[in-house]
Design a protein around this motif. Structure first.
Motif, short mmCIF file in Angstrom:
data_model
loop_
_atom_site.label_atom_id
_atom_site.label_comp_id
_atom_site.label_asym_id
_atom_site.label_seq_id
_atom_site.Cartn_x
_atom_site.Cartn_y
_atom_site.Cartn_z
N THR A 175 0.84 -1.20 0.00
CA THR A 175 0.00 0.00 0.00
C THR A 175 0.88 1.24 0.00
OG1 THR A 175 -1.69 -1.17 1.24
CG2 THR A 175 -1.81 1.23 1.26
N THR A 176 0.45 2.27 -0.74
CA THR A 176 1.15 3.55 -0.77
C THR A 176 0.17 4.66 -0.44
OG1 THR A 176 2.66 2.75 -2.48
CG2 THR A 176 2.51 5.12 -2.20
N VAL A 177 0.58 5.57 0.43
CA VAL A 177 -0.22 6.73 0.79
C VAL A 177 0.56 7.97 0.38
CG1 VAL A 177 -1.33 8.01 2.65
CG2 VAL A 177 -1.30 5.51 2.72
N VAL A 178 -0.10 8.87 -0.36
CA VAL A 178 0.54 10.10 -0.83
C VAL A 178 -0.26 11.29 -0.33
CG1 VAL A 178 1.25 11.44 -2.84
CG2 VAL A 178 1.41 8.95 -2.89
N GLY A 179 0.42 12.23 0.31
CA GLY A 179 -0.20 13.45 0.79
C GLY A 179 0.53 14.66 0.24
N ARG A 180 -0.10 15.81 0.39
CA ARG A 180 0.50 17.07 -0.06
C ARG A 180 0.42 18.10 1.06
NH1 ARG A 180 1.43 17.25 -5.45
NH2 ARG A 180 0.45 15.67 -6.71
N PRO A 181 1.39 19.02 1.11
CA PRO A 181 1.37 20.04 2.15
C PRO A 181 0.12 20.93 2.09
CG PRO A 181 3.48 20.04 1.01
CD PRO A 181 2.57 19.10 0.27
N SER A 182 -0.47 21.09 0.92
CA SER A 182 -1.59 22.01 0.75
C SER A 182 -2.96 21.36 0.97
CB SER A 182 -1.55 22.60 -0.66
OG SER A 182 -1.64 21.57 -1.62
N SER A 183 -3.00 20.09 1.42
CA SER A 183 -4.27 19.39 1.54
C SER A 183 -4.29 18.51 2.79
CB SER A 183 -4.50 18.51 0.31
OG SER A 183 -5.69 17.77 0.42
N LEU A 184 -5.49 18.35 3.36
CA LEU A 184 -5.65 17.44 4.49
C LEU A 184 -5.99 16.03 4.01
CD1 LEU A 184 -7.69 19.68 6.93
CD2 LEU A 184 -5.26 19.14 7.01
N LYS A 185 -6.29 15.86 2.73
CA LYS A 185 -6.63 14.55 2.18
C LYS A 185 -5.38 13.86 1.64
CE LYS A 185 -11.35 15.57 1.07
NZ LYS A 185 -12.41 15.47 0.10
N VAL A 186 -5.44 12.53 1.64
CA VAL A 186 -4.36 11.72 1.08
C VAL A 186 -4.95 10.75 0.06
CG1 VAL A 186 -2.91 11.87 3.14
CG2 VAL A 186 -4.55 10.00 2.92
N THR A 187 -4.11 10.29 -0.84
CA THR A 187 -4.50 9.27 -1.80
C THR A 187 -3.87 7.95 -1.38
OG1 THR A 187 -4.58 10.91 -3.58
CG2 THR A 187 -4.44 8.60 -4.24
N VAL A 188 -4.70 6.91 -1.31
CA VAL A 188 -4.25 5.58 -0.91
C VAL A 188 -4.31 4.69 -2.14
CG1 VAL A 188 -4.64 3.62 0.63
CG2 VAL A 188 -5.23 5.95 1.38
N SER A 189 -3.18 4.09 -2.52
CA SER A 189 -3.12 3.15 -3.64
C SER A 189 -2.87 1.76 -3.09
CB SER A 189 -1.99 3.53 -4.60
OG SER A 189 -2.17 4.83 -5.08
N TYR A 190 -3.67 0.78 -3.53
CA TYR A 190 -3.55 -0.57 -3.00
C TYR A 190 -4.04 -1.57 -4.04
CZ TYR A 190 -8.52 0.18 -2.23
OH TYR A 190 -9.84 0.48 -2.42
N GLY A 191 -3.67 -2.83 -3.83
CA GLY A 191 -4.13 -3.91 -4.71
C GLY A 191 -3.68 -3.73 -6.14
N SER A 192 -4.51 -4.13 -7.05
CA SER A 192 -4.20 -4.08 -8.49
C SER A 192 -4.69 -2.79 -9.10
CB SER A 192 -4.82 -5.28 -9.19
OG SER A 192 -4.31 -6.46 -8.69
N GLY A 193 -4.11 -1.67 -8.69
CA GLY A 193 -4.44 -0.38 -9.27
C GLY A 193 -5.61 0.34 -8.63
N HIS A 194 -6.05 -0.09 -7.47
CA HIS A 194 -7.15 0.58 -6.78
C HIS A 194 -6.65 1.82 -6.07
CE1 HIS A 194 -9.80 -2.83 -7.45
NE2 HIS A 194 -8.82 -3.63 -7.02
N GLN A 195 -7.50 2.85 -5.99
CA GLN A 195 -7.16 4.08 -5.30
C GLN A 195 -8.35 4.60 -4.54
OE1 GLN A 195 -5.69 6.94 -8.17
NE2 GLN A 195 -3.60 6.52 -7.54
N ALA A 196 -8.07 5.33 -3.47
CA ALA A 196 -9.11 5.98 -2.68
C ALA A 196 -8.53 7.24 -2.07
CB ALA A 196 -9.61 5.06 -1.58
N MET A 197 -9.37 8.22 -1.81
CA MET A 197 -8.96 9.43 -1.11
C MET A 197 -9.63 9.45 0.24
SD MET A 197 -8.78 12.54 -3.78
CE MET A 197 -7.56 13.46 -2.85
N THR A 198 -8.88 9.91 1.24
CA THR A 198 -9.42 10.00 2.59
C THR A 198 -8.66 11.07 3.36
OG1 THR A 198 -10.05 8.70 4.52
CG2 THR A 198 -7.89 8.24 3.57
N THR A 199 -9.15 11.37 4.53
CA THR A 199 -8.49 12.29 5.44
C THR A 199 -7.89 11.50 6.59
OG1 THR A 199 -10.14 13.97 4.90
CG2 THR A 199 -8.82 14.34 6.87
N ILE A 200 -6.66 11.82 6.95
CA ILE A 200 -6.05 11.12 8.10
C ILE A 200 -5.92 12.07 9.26
CG2 ILE A 200 -4.84 9.37 6.79
CD1 ILE A 200 -2.29 11.02 7.13
#
Length: 67
Positions: free
Chosen positions: A42-67
């Motif tokens: 699993t990979t989680v990517v965040g940005r300094p300008s946002s409270l949301k992150v993008t989570v990449s998992y499995g065979s190309g699946h993605q989701a956005m959430t707040t941590i």
């Protein structure tokens, strides 16, 4: 969100998941991204300008959430 907040949020997620997951953190200042790579692929990517992150998992699946 700051880099320290990103790391703390990820650590909190790992703790809630049981703690048996390793993670490596990267701060890509050139692209303005915080990256957390988990031992399960699993990979989680965040940005300094946002409270949301993008989570990449499995065979190309993605989701956005707040941590």
């Amino acid at each position: 969100m700051g880099y320290d907040d990103f790391q703390k949020g990820i650590a909190n997620l790992i703790q809630r998941a049981g703690g048996n997951i390793r993670v490596r953190f990267f701060n890509d200042t050139e692209k303005g991204k915080y990256i957390a790579k988990f031992s399960d692929g699993t990979t989680v990517v965040g940005r300094p300008s946002s409270l949301k992150v993008t989570v990449s998992y499995g065979s190309g699946h993605q989701a956005m959430t707040t941590i």
